[in-house]
Every structure is written in C-alpha cells, then in structure tokens.
Scaffold this motif. Structure first.
Motif, PDB file in Angstrom:
ATOM      1  N   ARG A  88       0.708  -1.266  -0.055  1.00  0.00           N
ATOM      2  CA  ARG A  88      -0.051  -0.169   0.103  1.00  0.00           C
ATOM      3  C   ARG A  88       0.910   1.176   0.105  1.00  0.00           C
ATOM      4  NH1 ARG A  88       2.189   1.686   4.369  1.00  0.00           N
ATOM      5  NH2 ARG A  88       1.787   0.721   6.540  1.00  0.00           N
TER       6      ARG A  88
ATOM      7  N   ALA B 171       0.517   4.883   1.579  1.00  0.00           N
ATOM      8  CA  ALA B 171      -0.348   5.319   2.570  1.00  0.00           C
ATOM      9  C   ALA B 171       0.187   6.530   3.077  1.00  0.00           C
ATOM     10  CB  ALA B 171      -0.315   4.345   3.783  1.00  0.00           C
ATOM     11  N   PRO B 172       0.125   7.776   1.978  1.00  0.00           N
ATOM     12  CA  PRO B 172       0.457   9.012   2.396  1.00  0.00           C
ATOM     13  C   PRO B 172      -0.633   9.540   3.327  1.00  0.00           C
ATOM     14  CG  PRO B 172      -0.177   9.053   0.243  1.00  0.00           C
ATOM     15  CD  PRO B 172      -0.275   7.551   0.654  1.00  0.00           C
ATOM     16  N   SER B 173       0.089  10.746   4.082  1.00  0.00           N
ATOM     17  CA  SER B 173      -0.805  11.640   4.674  1.00  0.00           C
ATOM     18  C   SER B 173      -1.167  12.632   3.666  1.00  0.00           C
ATOM     19  CB  SER B 173      -0.191  12.484   5.962  1.00  0.00           C
ATOM     20  OG  SER B 173       0.388  11.338   6.676  1.00  0.00           O
TER      21      SER B 173
ATOM     22  N   TYR C  21      -2.464   7.653  14.041  1.00  0.00           N
ATOM     23  CA  TYR C  21      -1.970   6.594  13.061  1.00  0.00           C
ATOM     24  C   TYR C  21      -1.675   5.498  13.540  1.00  0.00           C
ATOM     25  CZ  TYR C  21       1.905   5.114  10.441  1.00  0.00           C
ATOM     26  OH  TYR C  21       2.955   4.143   9.776  1.00  0.00           O
TER      27      TYR C  21
ATOM     28  N   HIS D 231      -3.371   2.305  11.500  1.00  0.00           N
ATOM     29  CA  HIS D 231      -2.841   1.718  10.341  1.00  0.00           C
ATOM     30  C   HIS D 231      -2.627   0.240  10.468  1.00  0.00           C
ATOM     31  CE1 HIS D 231       1.288   1.326  12.186  1.00  0.00           C
ATOM     32  NE2 HIS D 231       1.690   0.776  11.199  1.00  0.00           N
TER      33      HIS D 231
ATOM     34  N   VAL E 112       5.107  -3.989   4.455  1.00  0.00           N
ATOM     35  CA  VAL E 112       4.950  -2.509   4.704  1.00  0.00           C
ATOM     36  C   VAL E 112       6.108  -1.760   4.003  1.00  0.00           C
ATOM     37  CG1 VAL E 112       4.948  -0.858   6.682  1.00  0.00           C
ATOM     38  CG2 VAL E 112       3.128  -2.491   6.519  1.00  0.00           C
ATOM     39  N   VAL E 113       6.183  -0.828   3.241  1.00  0.00           N
ATOM     40  CA  VAL E 113       7.226  -0.326   2.606  1.00  0.00           C
ATOM     41  C   VAL E 113       7.156   1.163   3.236  1.00  0.00           C
ATOM     42  CG1 VAL E 113       8.767   0.305   0.626  1.00  0.00           C
ATOM     43  CG2 VAL E 113       7.256  -1.640   0.624  1.00  0.00           C
TER      44      VAL E 113
ATOM     45  N   TRP F 220      10.382   5.482  10.336  1.00  0.00           N
ATOM     46  CA  TRP F 220       9.338   4.872  11.273  1.00  0.00           C
ATOM     47  C   TRP F 220       9.905   3.754  12.201  1.00  0.00           C
ATOM     48  CZ3 TRP F 220       5.112   6.853  12.019  1.00  0.00           C
ATOM     49  CH2 TRP F 220       4.532   7.724  11.020  1.00  0.00           C
TER      50      TRP F 220
HETATM   51  N1  GLU Z   1       0.975   7.855   6.705  1.00  0.00           N
HETATM   52  C1  GLU Z   1       2.226   7.607   6.982  1.00  0.00           C
HETATM   53  C2  GLU Z   1       3.050   8.541   6.418  1.00  0.00           C
HETATM   54  O1  GLU Z   1       2.765   9.526   5.352  1.00  0.00           O
HETATM   55  C3  GLU Z   1       2.573   6.211   6.338  1.00  0.00           C
HETATM   56  C4  GLU Z   1       3.320   5.531   7.204  1.00  0.00           C
HETATM   57  C5  GLU Z   1       3.519   3.934   6.724  1.00  0.00           C
HETATM   58  O2  GLU Z   1       3.555   3.582   5.609  1.00  0.00           O
HETATM   59  O3  GLU Z   1       3.057   3.438   7.629  1.00  0.00           O
HETATM   60  O4  GLU Z   1       4.512   8.695   6.599  1.00  0.00           O
END
Ligand code: GLU
Length: 550
Positions: free
Chosen positions: A38, A40-42, A234, A238, A250-251, A256
């Motif tokens: 996925r 998954a940006p903010s 978050y 997530h 998860v990449v 993180w």
């Molecule tokens: N929403 C997080 C971000 O924008 C995603 C982190 C993730 O991929 O788990 O950095």
C-alpha cells in the motif's frame, strides 16, 4: 463492573466485533507469495521523493508477484490536511504510470477492502479499540495536559526516559469502577494502549532491508484515540487497516523504524501477525562537502512536483530512483535496454541499509538526456506536447503553430546511432530551439561570433555565402564543398589538418567560417547540424538574418 461494561459505556453504538470484520474482509484470493502493498501517504498536498520511492517499491513488488497495490489516504490528523491532497497524490501516481489497483477517489471506491480513507473508517477503528478495552489492553486516561507536561519536565530533569509508561502511567491502574464514574461525570479522557513490554528487554524482528535486528521493547502506553478527535491515531489506525486490507509488506521510510516496537506490540495485542517490513533508506543529497537528508524546505527536488514541472521523462525519474533502490539496476538496464523496470529482479536486501541513499540531480540529468535522445521523433513530439499542455504554454504554442515544423527541428540528428543530447528535460526544449522561430529569434541579440569579430569581415562572409554559394538544392556533400570553396576564396584554410599544422599562415579556418554562418543564424556557436538548420530555415529567412550584418 467489568472491562466489558467500560467498553460499552465508551462505545455504546459499536455492535460489530472483530470476527464480524474478519468475515467482511476475508483473505484475498491471490496466488501464494503475491504481495499486497500500500501507498499510505498523509494528505499534506505534496508527494515527497522518499515516499514516492517507497510507492515505487510497493508497485514493483505487487506487479511482479501478481499481487495488489492499493492507495490509502491516512488522514487521521485533520489539522495537517490540505485541499485536493488526494488529487495531487493520484496525479503523481498516474503521471508515473503507477495506477493503484484499489483506491478511493473522486467519489469512487475501487476495491473490496475499503473505505480507503481513514476518516471514513471510524467505526472499524472503534470496534478495534472496543475490543482492546474488553481484553484489558486499552484504558481511558484522564490525565490533564498540565499533569503530563509536569511529568515530562520531571522526567527530563531526572534524566529519565520521557513518556507515559511504567509507574508514570498512573491511569493504567485505575479501577474500572472509578473510570466508569469519571466518564459518567463527563471528565474528558483519551484512550491509551496498555503495553506489556519491558524496555530493558529486546525483541528481534526481520526487516527485509536490514535483516534481523533488535529494538528495545515498547513500554509506552501510547494514545490510540484522542479525545478531541474521535479518530484514532495513525499508530492504531494503520494496524487495523493493514490487517483487514491484508497488507503483506509495509514499505516506508526508515524514520518509522523506531515505531516498529509499538506497531508490532499492537499487532500482537490484537492477536494478528504483523506484515513484513521494508524500511527504505533516507534519500540524501550532496551539499558541498556533506551529504544530508533531502529536505522539503530547502530542496525543490525533494518533491515530485519538481520533476513533473521540469518535464523529466517518466522513465528517467523511474530509472534514477531504481538505481538508488538497487545499485545493480543500471547495469541490468544497460544490458536489457528494452525491458521495463517491472522486469527487474528487485531485492529488498540489496538496498543500502546504512547511511541513506544519495540522489544525484546531475545523474538524473544525464539519464534524462540519454532517454530523450533515444526517443524517436514521434515519441518525443507526443511526450513533449502532452507535457506542455499542463506545464508550458511556451512549448505548447511553439508546437501548435506548426507541429510538422517542430518535429523536423527535434528530428535533427535523432533516430541515428549516436543521437544528439540537446534536451535535458521537456522544459528545456524551447530554449534549445527558440532561434528556429522568427518571433523568438528577434528577441535574441547577443551573438557569440567567437574568433572572427570584425564587422566588415562578418558582413563579407555572410553576403558572399548567400549570394554566391548557397543553393537550397545542394545535398550535404555539395553544400560542404561550397563552404570550403568560400573559405578558400576569402583567404581562410579549408583543410583543418593543414590549418592546425600552420595556423599562422591563414586568417582562420573553415570552422571559423562555419561559426560565423551558424552564429548569424542562431546567435549561438553550438547548435545541431548546420546543414539541417539551413534547410529548415529556407533561403529567404537565412538572408533576412544575414542582412542584419550588412
Ligand atoms: N501515513 C504515514 C506517512 O505519511 C505512512 C507510514 C506508513 O507507511 O506506515 O508517512
């Protein structure tokens, strides 16, 4: 009174359980080893190159394995949200040909595992939190901000680790009765996770880039639901999403990595297997002597919009990123020029795991020049025209006033073994070809005549050439023969070898004569093939340009 009562008091309307959701989102019907990834940006309104790099890996892994690449909008932090953020993200993905298999955009939900926007998933998150409260792994915390600030200050003063853990986590020991009483009395609260970890113990996990590594266990009772905003944080959201959307990998950026401890503990508390992790190295840039993190504040090239606005070909940006993702990519692609990046055998463990990955704009420029030089004229025309419609009125106007003429210009020394590399980006095209357009040429007034500077001499060369030698019917050999004749006639040396042996004997060489012609026509001393330029301009326009000098 039990946890169950507490959970029902906090979430009276949540009736679905985790089992219900398991049925609603059954395992995906994919072949073994298919990756579900996925992006998954903010919704911050831009796509950072580091995030894009992660998305590229997501895309490659899903496509290569017959899996699924989906887009999830992580908008739990409403204060950071920007208008049209999802549109911008979709635009970037589509521009680079990375259409997600599942997403929610423009009023459409594509895929069976949605909603794909976190703010639309409140109910499932609440069901998850309710479950954690029921099993004793989450609790309401009534600590006020002043208390927490004071606590932090004391921790800092006493050189203790900061945070809400162990004996500092006062509310974790509150009885269910007291918690229920406080909630009924309307005292504000947040929901915290109840960690079972011990910071002094390690736990091992496998990062596909770095291999096996350990972190200290998490012991922080993190906030999973803020009172002011009934969406979870978050960290918790997530976990629910990656589980029910069946993410296998998860990449994400290495920033993180420290959060993995709490994430894995959350997965375990829910009774779920965590996905596999690929923490990508930071993207660095060379800044003088030092290498530093590419920064959205300081470096325009930190954002993907930069590459789109500049008109780098899609393939060039992908090539540059794939090269920093796996350093053997370049060699592979040189050996297999016709293959797509999706044919490349991407290996997470071949990514750099220490100190980040250097992204070099110069290198991108070279890649880009090469790629543009190898496009046939139709392809370059199509690409440049498409790009210009969004990003450059100047180029668009040049093309539209006469598409055939434009194609002829860009075709000079193209579609041959060693094509010219004049264009770094689509945006650079107008500057490279402006002199072929009379209205633009009229605005150019700095002539770079190089060696021959005498005005009368220049006038004589140009006048004699156009009046006595230039013939539009000549083929290239005849044309050059005539330039040589002109050269000799005016007392210059037509034979470069002879000239180099004895430069004093002549006023100059055939190269100097050609330069005068070239500069008078274009103002520039470096251009593509002069013969082709002359043919495209035609005798009338040539003469008009020459006449400025006599
Ligand atoms: N929403 C997080 C971000 O924008 C995603 C982190 C993730 O991929 O788990 O950095």
């Amino acid at each position: 009174m039990t946890n169950h009562d507490l959970a029902n008091l906090i979430f009276p309307n949540i009736t679905k359980t985790m089992e219900d959701y398991e049925k609603e989102y059954p395992a995906r019907n994919l072949k073994e080893n298919a990756c579900v990834t996925r992006f998954a940006p903010s919704p911050t309104g831009f796509v950072h190159i580091g995030n894009f790099q992660a998305a590229l890996i997501d895309f490659v892994m899903a496509k290569k394995s017959g899996g699924v690449f989906y887009l999830r909008n992580e908008d739990t932090d409403k204060s950071r949200e920007v208008d049209q953020a999802v549109e911008i993200i979709m635009q970037v993905l589509r521009y680079y040909g990375m259409e997600p298999d599942e997403y929610e955009y423009d009023g459409k939900v594509i895929g069976n595992y949605g909603p794909y926007i976190q703010s639309e998933r409140k109910e499932i998150y609440h069901a998850g939190i309710k479950h954690l409260i029921e099993i004793g792994r989450a609790y309401p915390c009534f600590c006020e901000k002043e208390h927490l600030d004071q606590m932090r200050e004391n921790q800092e003063k006493n050189k203790m680790r900061t945070g809400y853990y162990g004996r500092y986590a006062t509310c974790r020991n509150m009885s269910v009765e007291e918690a229920i009483e406080k909630i009924k009395a309307g005292i504000p609260y947040v929901i915290r996770f109840r960690s079972n970890g011990n910071f002094d113990d390690r736990f091992w996990f496998d990062d596909l880039v770095r291999g096996k590594l350990y972190l200290n266990q998490n012991d922080q009772d993190i906030v999973i639901m803020k009172s002011d905003n009934l969406l979870p944080t978050y960290h918790f959201a997530h976990i629910i999403d990656d589980h029910f959307m069946h993410t296998t990998h998860v990449v994400r950026g290495e920033e993180w990595l420290p959060s993995v401890a709490v994430h894995i503990e959350l997965f375990e508390a829910m009774g779920w297997t965590p996905p596999k992790y690929i923490h990508t190295p930071l993207i660095l840039k060379q800044d003088g002597e030092i290498k530093r993190k590419i920064s959205k504040r300081k470096d325009p090239e930190a954002l993907m919009s930069y590459y789109m606005e500049k008109g780098y070909p899609v393939e060039a940006v992908i090539e540059a990123l794939m090269t920093i993702i796996n350093s053997n990519y370049e060699e592979w692609h040189t050996a297999n020029p016709d293959k797509s990046f999706l044919d490349f055998d991407f290996q997470a463990k071949k990514m750099s795991s220490s100190g980040g990955a250097l992204f070099d704009l110069e290198k991108l420029n070279n890649i880009s020049k090469n790629i543009i030089s190898k496009m046939d004229k139709e392809t370059l025309y199509q690409n440049a025209y498409e790009w210009s419609k969004t990003y450059s009125d100047v180029l668009k106007n040049l093309i539209e006033q006469d598409p055939e003429y434009f194609k002829q210009i860009i075709n000079i020394e193209r579609e041959q073994k060693k094509p010219r590399k004049d264009y770094e980006t689509y945006a650079s095209i107008p500057n490279e070809i402006c002199y072929m357009y009379d209205d633009l040429f009229e605005k150019m007034d700095t002539y770079d005549f190089q060696k021959i500077t005498d005005k009368n001499e220049i006038a004589t060369i140009l006048k004699t050439y156009i009046e006595d030698y230039y013939d539009e019917q000549d083929d290239k050999d005849t044309w050059f023969q005539k330039i040589k004749e002109l050269t000799t006639k005016l007392g210059y040396c037509a034979d470069m070898k002879a000239y180099k042996e004895n430069p004093e004997a002549y006023k100059g060489s055939v190269a100097d004569i050609s330069t005068v012609i070239r500069v008078a026509l274009t103002t520039r001393s470096m251009t593509p093939d002069l013969y082709e330029l002359l043919r495209l301009l035609g005798k009338e326009r040539i003469e008009k340009r020459f006449k400025k000098f006599y």
